[in-house]
Structure formats: C-alpha cells, structure tokens
Motif scaffolding. Structure first.
Motif, PDB file in Angstrom:
ATOM      1  N   LEU A   9       7.491  -0.705  -8.181  1.00 10.05           N
ATOM      2  CA  LEU A   9       6.210  -0.945  -7.511  1.00 10.05           C
ATOM      3  C   LEU A   9       6.155  -0.256  -6.154  1.00 10.05           C
ATOM      4  O   LEU A   9       5.111   0.272  -5.762  1.00 10.05           O
ATOM      5  CB  LEU A   9       5.959  -2.449  -7.375  1.00 10.05           C
ATOM      6  CG  LEU A   9       5.905  -3.225  -8.696  1.00 10.05           C
ATOM      7  CD1 LEU A   9       5.630  -4.700  -8.439  1.00 10.05           C
ATOM      8  CD2 LEU A   9       4.899  -2.625  -9.656  1.00 10.05           C
ATOM      9  N   ILE A  10       7.274  -0.236  -5.439  1.00  8.56           N
ATOM     10  CA  ILE A  10       7.329   0.463  -4.147  1.00  8.56           C
ATOM     11  C   ILE A  10       7.125   1.962  -4.357  1.00  8.56           C
ATOM     12  O   ILE A  10       6.399   2.615  -3.604  1.00  8.56           O
ATOM     13  CB  ILE A  10       8.649   0.175  -3.404  1.00  8.56           C
ATOM     14  CG1 ILE A  10       8.649  -1.273  -2.907  1.00  8.56           C
ATOM     15  CG2 ILE A  10       8.858   1.144  -2.247  1.00  8.56           C
ATOM     16  CD1 ILE A  10       9.999  -1.743  -2.378  1.00  8.56           C
TER      17      ILE A  10
ATOM     18  N   ILE B 288      -0.030  -4.005   1.850  1.00  8.79           N
ATOM     19  CA  ILE B 288       0.502  -4.613   3.073  1.00  8.79           C
ATOM     20  C   ILE B 288       1.987  -4.926   2.906  1.00  8.79           C
ATOM     21  O   ILE B 288       2.806  -4.560   3.739  1.00  8.79           O
ATOM     22  CB  ILE B 288      -0.293  -5.892   3.430  1.00  8.79           C
ATOM     23  CG1 ILE B 288      -1.707  -5.495   3.850  1.00  8.79           C
ATOM     24  CG2 ILE B 288       0.403  -6.694   4.522  1.00  8.79           C
ATOM     25  CD1 ILE B 288      -2.679  -6.640   3.910  1.00  8.79           C
ATOM     26  N   VAL B 289       2.341  -5.591   1.826  1.00  8.32           N
ATOM     27  CA  VAL B 289       3.736  -6.000   1.611  1.00  8.32           C
ATOM     28  C   VAL B 289       4.682  -4.806   1.573  1.00  8.32           C
ATOM     29  O   VAL B 289       5.782  -4.871   2.105  1.00  8.32           O
ATOM     30  CB  VAL B 289       3.869  -6.836   0.316  1.00  8.32           C
ATOM     31  CG1 VAL B 289       5.323  -7.090  -0.036  1.00  8.32           C
ATOM     32  CG2 VAL B 289       3.139  -8.160   0.465  1.00  8.32           C
ATOM     33  N   PHE B 290       4.258  -3.710   0.962  1.00 15.83           N
ATOM     34  CA  PHE B 290       5.132  -2.545   0.823  1.00 15.83           C
ATOM     35  C   PHE B 290       4.993  -1.530   1.953  1.00 15.83           C
ATOM     36  O   PHE B 290       5.660  -0.505   1.948  1.00 15.83           O
ATOM     37  CB  PHE B 290       4.890  -1.859  -0.519  1.00 15.83           C
ATOM     38  CG  PHE B 290       5.255  -2.701  -1.710  1.00 15.83           C
ATOM     39  CD1 PHE B 290       6.324  -3.578  -1.673  1.00 15.83           C
ATOM     40  CD2 PHE B 290       4.526  -2.613  -2.879  1.00 15.83           C
ATOM     41  CE1 PHE B 290       6.662  -4.352  -2.780  1.00 15.83           C
ATOM     42  CE2 PHE B 290       4.859  -3.368  -3.996  1.00 15.83           C
ATOM     43  CZ  PHE B 290       5.924  -4.242  -3.941  1.00 15.83           C
ATOM     44  N   SER B 291       4.162  -1.802   2.921  1.00 11.54           N
ATOM     45  CA  SER B 291       3.978  -0.880   4.044  1.00 11.54           C
ATOM     46  C   SER B 291       5.230  -0.852   4.921  1.00 11.54           C
ATOM     47  O   SER B 291       5.817  -1.889   5.223  1.00 11.54           O
ATOM     48  CB  SER B 291       2.781  -1.318   4.889  1.00 11.54           C
ATOM     49  OG  SER B 291       2.742  -0.570   6.086  1.00 11.54           O
ATOM     50  N   ALA B 292       5.620   0.327   5.344  1.00 10.86           N
ATOM     51  CA  ALA B 292       6.800   0.480   6.210  1.00 10.86           C
ATOM     52  C   ALA B 292       6.576  -0.115   7.597  1.00 10.86           C
ATOM     53  O   ALA B 292       7.523  -0.420   8.311  1.00 10.86           O
ATOM     54  CB  ALA B 292       7.166   1.963   6.326  1.00 10.86           C
TER      55      ALA B 292
ATOM     56  N   ARG C 160       3.399   6.632  -3.825  1.00 10.82           N
ATOM     57  CA  ARG C 160       2.603   7.700  -4.437  1.00 10.82           C
ATOM     58  C   ARG C 160       1.112   7.377  -4.390  1.00 10.82           C
ATOM     59  O   ARG C 160       0.315   8.021  -5.057  1.00 10.82           O
ATOM     60  CB  ARG C 160       3.047   7.933  -5.873  1.00 10.82           C
ATOM     61  CG  ARG C 160       4.500   8.383  -5.936  1.00 10.82           C
ATOM     62  CD  ARG C 160       4.909   8.713  -7.314  1.00 10.82           C
ATOM     63  NE  ARG C 160       5.071  10.157  -7.342  1.00 10.82           N
ATOM     64  CZ  ARG C 160       5.033  10.890  -8.412  1.00 10.82           C
ATOM     65  NH1 ARG C 160       4.829  10.342  -9.579  1.00 10.82           N
ATOM     66  NH2 ARG C 160       5.194  12.190  -8.347  1.00 10.82           N
ATOM     67  N   GLY C 161       0.741   6.371  -3.598  1.00 14.24           N
ATOM     68  CA  GLY C 161      -0.660   6.045  -3.396  1.00 14.24           C
ATOM     69  C   GLY C 161      -1.353   5.432  -4.601  1.00 14.24           C
ATOM     70  O   GLY C 161      -2.568   5.533  -4.730  1.00 14.24           O
TER      71      GLY C 161
END
Length: 193
Positions: free
Chosen positions: A160-161, A106-110, A166-167
C-alpha cells in the motif's frame, strides 16, 4: 439498524474536516473549536457525539479498520484459507484503500508522525492474528507466530505504501493481478523447477 441522517452528516463533516487539518498539523495540535469551525457544526453538537478530537480520529480509524478487515478476509473466506485457490476478483484490499484514499494519503505521508502508521499497523496486525490462528493453530512456536504476523502485516502495508508513492496511479484490478503473482511466488505450494 436505522441511522439518523443528521448524525451521519455530522460525523462525515467532522471526519472530512479532521482529514483536512491532519494534512497540515498533528492530531494533538487540533482543537475542538478549529475542527467544529471547519466542519461547520457547533461545539454542542460535537460534544453530543464525541468527547474530544482524539475520539473522532479513533472512531474513524475503527470504521476504516473494520472495512479493511472485511476486504482482507473476503478472499480467504471464499477459498477456505487456501491461497492457491484465490483469484484476482476476490481481492478487495486495493478497492478499500481507494475508498479511503484521503485517510491513507495522510497515514503514508513522509511528513506525518509515524504514530498514525503504528496505529494502523497494530489494528491490521490484530485482525491478521485472528486469521493466522485458523491456519497455524497447532504451532507451538509462539515467537514464530509473532514474527510471521509482523512480516505479513508489513508486507500488505508495504504494498500500500508503494502504491501511495506512485500516486495511486495503478488500477486496483492491476494490483490484484500483481498480488496474485506475489502470493504465487512466495507460496510454499508453488512448484519449483
């Protein structure tokens, strides 16, 4: 300290429900009623533990950040803050992210507001500041320290991003090896020539 299993189960249900809702809407748009419905708890139980939805998120972030802090500091403590003595098996950050992968997705979602990233950034930066203070206590250049903190925080979060993009396919152990190589290449102690 003994934990009441009902309280733990309630908190876990609320966290899980909150993460599900955050996948589709911002924190400000989530109501207590909606969160309780998805968590399958009543509002009275909710208000026994939290004052609002923001507090659920804040407390969960605190749990994650404390675990992140432990994962980050472990290799430094074992090596007395000497990067050149660090080994792959000491690194725990990627294991931490795997443990809380739903949160990091969630945090790294665009599609998610940057506020979540900045909350994480500020939290990570604050504990990195404690670690850096041990290394650079004698530095009089406060501006340098401020930029160094932001640089190092973004370096870790950047890794981490990339893993997120890369899933999370790469194994944590492989990322540990990669991080050792990165630290070795960027370390002022590496040998040139």
């Amino acid at each position: 300290m003994k934990h009441d299993l009902r309280v733990v189960k309630t908190q876990e249900s609320l966290r899980h429900a909150l993460l599900e809702l955050l996948k589709t809407k911002p924190l400000e748009a989530i109501s207590v009623a909606e969160l309780c419905r998805l968590a399958q708890i009543n509002r009275g139980t909710f208000y026994t533990h939290y004052k609002d939805v923001h507090e659920v998120f804040k407390r969960y972030l605190e749990v994650i950040v404390e675990d992140f802090r432990s994962a980050y500091e472990e290799p430094y403590i074992k090596t007395r803050f000497r990067i050149e003595n660090m080994t792959e098996d000491m690194i725990q950050i990627f294991h931490h992210v795997k443990k809380y992968q739903d949160f990091y997705q969630i945090v790294f979602s665009a599609q998610i507001p940057m506020m979540y990233y900045y909350l994480l950034f500020d939290s990570v930066r604050s504990f990195m500041e404690d670690s850096l203070a041990k290394t650079y206590m004698d530095s009089e250049d406060e501006g340098l320290i401020e930029y160094l903190l932001s640089y190092q925080t973004n370096a870790i979060l950047g890794l981490l991003i990339q893993w997120h993009r890369r899933g999370y396919e790469t194994a944590a152990e492989e990322l540990n090896k990669q991080l050792i190589k990165i630290l070795t290449l960027s370390s002022p102690f590496r040998r040139l020539g």
